[in-house]
Write a protein that holds these residues in place. Sequence first.
Motif, PDB file in Angstrom:
ATOM      1  N   GLN A 475       0.844  -1.198   0.000  1.00  0.00           N
ATOM      2  CA  GLN A 475       0.000   0.000   0.000  1.00  0.00           C
ATOM      3  C   GLN A 475       0.879   1.248   0.000  1.00  0.00           C
ATOM      4  OE1 GLN A 475      -2.923   0.003   3.114  1.00  0.00           O
ATOM      5  NE2 GLN A 475      -3.251   2.214   3.016  1.00  0.00           N
ATOM      6  N   GLN A 520      -7.785  -3.534  10.680  1.00  0.00           N
ATOM      7  CA  GLN A 520      -9.051  -3.013  10.179  1.00  0.00           C
ATOM      8  C   GLN A 520      -9.240  -1.523  10.469  1.00  0.00           C
ATOM      9  OE1 GLN A 520     -10.787  -5.101   8.270  1.00  0.00           O
ATOM     10  NE2 GLN A 520      -9.138  -6.557   8.767  1.00  0.00           N
ATOM     11  N   GLY A 521      -8.301  -0.914  11.165  1.00  0.00           N
ATOM     12  CA  GLY A 521      -8.430   0.498  11.490  1.00  0.00           C
ATOM     13  C   GLY A 521      -7.826   1.397  10.424  1.00  0.00           C
ATOM     14  N   ASP A 522      -7.690   2.684  10.768  1.00  0.00           N
ATOM     15  CA  ASP A 522      -7.103   3.654   9.843  1.00  0.00           C
ATOM     16  C   ASP A 522      -5.586   3.574   9.970  1.00  0.00           C
ATOM     17  OD1 ASP A 522      -6.309   5.772   8.290  1.00  0.00           O
ATOM     18  OD2 ASP A 522      -7.791   7.176   9.087  1.00  0.00           O
ATOM     19  N   GLU A 524      -3.132   4.248   7.861  1.00  0.00           N
ATOM     20  CA  GLU A 524      -2.341   5.379   7.368  1.00  0.00           C
ATOM     21  C   GLU A 524      -2.235   6.474   8.423  1.00  0.00           C
ATOM     22  OE1 GLU A 524      -3.085   6.994   3.567  1.00  0.00           O
ATOM     23  OE2 GLU A 524      -3.445   5.067   2.583  1.00  0.00           O
ATOM     24  N   ALA A 525      -3.368   6.805   9.048  1.00  0.00           N
ATOM     25  CA  ALA A 525      -3.351   7.846  10.078  1.00  0.00           C
ATOM     26  C   ALA A 525      -2.487   7.408  11.254  1.00  0.00           C
ATOM     27  CB  ALA A 525      -4.776   8.147  10.533  1.00  0.00           C
TER      28      ALA A 525
END
Length: 610
Positions: A475, A520-522, A524-525
């Motif tokens: 990614q 499953q979370g964000d 990138e942040a």
Amino acid sequence: MPIQQLPDTLINQIAAGEVVERPASVVKELVENALDAGAGRIDIDLEEGGVRLVRVRDDGGGMAADDLPLAVSRHATSKIASLDDLESVATLGFRGEALPSIASVSRFLIATRRDGDAHGAALGVDGGRVGQVAPKQQPVGTVVEVRDLFYNVPARRKFLRAERTELGHIEEWLRALALARPDVELRVTHNGKPSRRYRALSESGAGLFTDERLAGTLGEEFARQALRIEHAGAGLRLHGWVAQPGYSRASADQQYVYVNGRAVRDRSIAHAVRQAFADVLYHGRQPAYVLFLELDPTRVDVNVHPAKHEVRFRDSRLVHDFVYRTVQGALAATRAGTAPASPGVGASMSPADPAQRQAGGIEDARARSAMGAMAPGATHQVPMRLQVDEARAAYAALYAGDPGRPALPREDAGAGVPPLGFAIAQLHGIYILSEAADGLIVVDMHAAHERIGYERLKTAHDSEGLRAQPLLVPQAVAVSEREADVAEQEAGTLAELGFELSRGGPQSLLLRSVPALLAQGDIEALLRDVLADLRERGESLRVRSARDALLSTMACHGAVRANRRLGIPEMNALLRQMEATERSGQCNHGRPTWAHFPLPEIDRWFLRGR
């Protein structure tokens, strides 16, 4: 305008803008000089919040008469003579700017005498104009008077606040000093009336420090709730006190940090303490603490702020990690029933000794099978008939002999009683009522079971480590060039956190694996936040915090719910698990899990003995 040399008076007034912000700044500089001179008692007289007068008198070593003109000259000091001295400075003052800066914006007088001198000497300075040294009757030590602060700089004077506000700033600084120097007596008067007195405590009376000096500065409740910190390693030593999580504040008004005895504000240390309190503090609340960090003076730069409020560590990452782990360890060692939980909540009970922990072991063994049904997700109901029978048995045990008449109290009534006592009833399907050795314990069963489950999940996950989950397709993550540089430099650290990545370009990263539990979370942040932490502090606890947040949610869903009827063995099993579980005094969200009501307090409810 052509370049020109500034006159000395203007130079001093410019320096005063950095060193002298308000009367509290004057008090700070003068008192620190007194401490460096070996004072054992310091008297501080104030008028009009220090604007009209600040007088600081000490019983220190004093100065020679010939040194007085140098004392009010810029960059003249007895505390350093070389770069090596500056790098290892251990005194509070060392710049040589304070006295000339203060004298340039006030009507200034200094008088001093050394032991053995026939008389003292004095020197006056009016708005930067230095007078002549003159003989003066003076006890051993030094007295400095600062009158009419900023009288010749009206633009600065108009920024001063009301008398009460300026006095409050002085009192707050003296409070911080009193915590650091219990060996020095401090006496304060304001407008001719005694205001504060901090009595000196000798080394032999060090045991009184917590009770007397902590209570006198931060209040009796802080002293009662304080956990003692003492840990050394890697050339660092951290000692002091952190208040129990239940004693939290709406603001950061009781957070004191000292580095080699100097009161400082340090974001890295403050962040480390907040992280240590992360899952035991109610949202929006601030921890309270008094912490002293000691290390080799050459490993910390104290010359980074004109007023010496800040320092810079040679290895800030090591310091942050050391403080975090020390405070976290102290909080983890707390368990319900062993220490106060909050004002009016929790008991001043001693930690259970091995005999006490063994007490109730028979009942605990009988209860294990019943408590096993309380594992996360259990939904069975205890038949009401069984609940009633168990309650009757419990009351029969409490009132041995005539069931209608309580047994007389025995001298050994508290022997063998565990910290959270023995359950006697359930209230409204929410609270457990337990009889302790010295009163009544009330437990929020959902909050307590939630913490127990949370700590078990953390322990289980820690034993496995942070597993990485490979991505089927790498990614691409857009970042700044600085963030990409940090990612390359800290690739090993990121791998330990579950991130496997490589640089895809000047401002991009290729992410190949992520922390499995957080996939499953964000992501990138989370990665950007981790990189920001690594850039600023050299380490990041965000992955662990995100993991803990998820485990906390899981534990909350798995905890026993309100209106769930528990039997006496189940309730006692929950109490025993609380006593054995770290941080069990608070739930995962920082709320208290238990409250203690001592018998004398209950007697007062009903006016017994009056």
